[in-house]
Design an enzyme around this catalytic site. Structure first.
Site, short mmCIF file in Angstrom:
data_model
loop_
_atom_site.label_atom_id
_atom_site.label_comp_id
_atom_site.label_asym_id
_atom_site.label_seq_id
_atom_site.Cartn_x
_atom_site.Cartn_y
_atom_site.Cartn_z
N ASN A 58 0.87 -1.18 0.00
CA ASN A 58 0.00 0.00 0.00
C ASN A 58 0.91 1.24 0.00
OD1 ASN A 58 -1.77 2.07 0.54
ND2 ASN A 58 -2.38 1.33 2.57
N LYS A 111 0.04 4.24 -0.13
CA LYS A 111 -0.59 5.40 0.52
C LYS A 111 -0.45 6.65 -0.37
CE LYS A 111 -0.06 3.09 4.88
NZ LYS A 111 0.08 3.16 6.33
N HIS A 129 -9.46 1.12 5.22
CA HIS A 129 -8.17 1.30 5.89
C HIS A 129 -8.35 2.22 7.10
CE1 HIS A 129 -4.02 2.36 6.68
NE2 HIS A 129 -3.67 1.30 5.97
N GLU A 157 -6.64 4.55 8.21
CA GLU A 157 -6.38 5.98 7.97
C GLU A 157 -7.61 6.65 7.37
OE1 GLU A 157 -2.77 5.35 5.78
OE2 GLU A 157 -1.73 4.83 7.62
N GLU A 171 -5.04 -5.03 10.58
CA GLU A 171 -4.02 -4.01 10.78
C GLU A 171 -4.27 -3.31 12.12
OE1 GLU A 171 -2.21 -2.77 6.73
OE2 GLU A 171 -3.83 -1.42 7.22
N GLY A 197 2.82 2.20 10.87
CA GLY A 197 3.77 3.30 10.74
C GLY A 197 4.49 3.65 12.02
N SER A 228 3.74 -2.22 10.22
CA SER A 228 5.19 -2.28 10.39
C SER A 228 5.79 -3.64 9.99
CB SER A 228 5.58 -1.93 11.82
OG SER A 228 5.21 -0.59 12.11
P1 13P Z 1 3.27 0.37 7.65
O1 13P Z 1 3.80 -0.93 7.05
O2 13P Z 1 3.98 1.58 7.18
O3 13P Z 1 3.18 0.25 9.14
O4 13P Z 1 1.76 0.53 7.12
C1 13P Z 1 0.88 -0.54 7.23
C2 13P Z 1 -0.36 -0.20 6.48
O5 13P Z 1 -1.12 0.66 6.88
C3 13P Z 1 -0.62 -0.93 5.23
O6 13P Z 1 -1.91 -0.69 4.76
#
Ligand code: 13P
Length: 251
Positions: A11, A13, A97, A99, A168, A174, A214
């Site tokens: 992803n 982002k 997601h 976010e 997740e 992150g 992560s």
């Molecule tokens: P990170 O791998 O940067 O922690 O992000 C995970 C994520 O949100 C994948 O959709």
């Protein structure tokens, strides 16, 4: 136990220009070749889907979007629909997601509408669920995740086995803090139990459940060794060809 093909999804982002995408994808293609026993998906931002679709033509890497609107078309300024994503070459779409839930106010009900739309439009949804740290510390994880899964699948009556769920934990995204393999396995098993209640055990055994939060080259092997972890949804590390290639080549 059913055989589930491992799946690693990146992803991106809100990162990347066309030049960066070209560089990253050509480096990735060289490093991974054509893996046969595992599936690879990348999910760039909307502006890079066309570029990525062109660069991935003839490879086995699939293309996903990071969101969609549930209507197929209409006066929805700033939105993108499932048929548009199909048209540009997407086969999958990430939905719900954390976010988007956190920053865009996306609700479980909206995620359910989007899951229904993705299936109507011929896209495979990668449905994200996960708890915050406060919810984990409050002992709410299993009940919350089960509710998120049930609501997201409210419009799904058939063909459960093609669904993809991504667990997740919000506190692991992150942050560099990964769930331990045992913590992730516990939630993945609970998700599969929920899926079995919604369909049946044999069908639930076919659904791929990814872990995200992560995931890095140095922790992917331990996570992938767990019985109910069928792949990874990778954020930051998917923007580095070498790291992402190593994650794809988990052992
Ligand atoms: P990170 O791998 O940067 O922690 O992000 C995970 C994520 O949100 C994948 O959709």
């Amino acid at each position: 136990m059913a055989i589930r093909r491992s799946l690693i999804a990146g992803n991106w982002k809100m990162f990347g220009t066309r030049a960066e995408a070209e560089h990253l994808l050509s480096a990735l293609k060289t490093r991974i070749g054509r893996p046969t026993d595992r599936e690879v998906i990348i999910a760039p931002p909307f502006t890079l889907l066309e570029t990525a679709s062109r660069l991935l033509a003839g490879t086995s890497i699939c293309l996903a979007a990071q969101n969609l609107h549930w209507e197929p078309q209409g006066a929805f300024t700033g939105e993108i629909s499932g048929p548009m994503l199909k048209d540009v070459g997407c086969s999958h779409v990430i939905l719900g997601h954390s976010e988007r839930r956190q920053y865009c106010g996306e609700t479980d009900e909206q995620v359910a509408q989007k899951v229904g739309a993705a299936r109507r439009d011929g896209l495979i949804p990668i449905i994200c669920v996960g708890e915050t740290l406060a919810q984990r510390e409050g002992g709410e994880t299993t009940a919350l995740i089960s509710r998120q899964v049930r609501t997201a699948l409210r419009q799904v009556q058939t063909n459960f086995s093609s669904l993809i769920i991504a667990y997740e934990p919000v506190w692991a995204i992150g942050t560099g803090k990964t769930a331990t393999p045992a913590q992730a396995q516990e939630v993945h098993a609970a998700i599969r139990a929920t899926l079995a209640e919604l369909s049946d055990r044999a069908t639930a055994e076919m659904v791929r459940i990814l872990y995200g939060g992560s995931v890095k080259p140095d922790n992917v092997d331990g996570l992938m060794a767990e019985a109910d972890i069928d792949g990874a949804l990778v954020g930051g590390a998917s923007l580095q060809a070498e790291a992402f290639a190593r994650i794809i080549q988990f052992r």
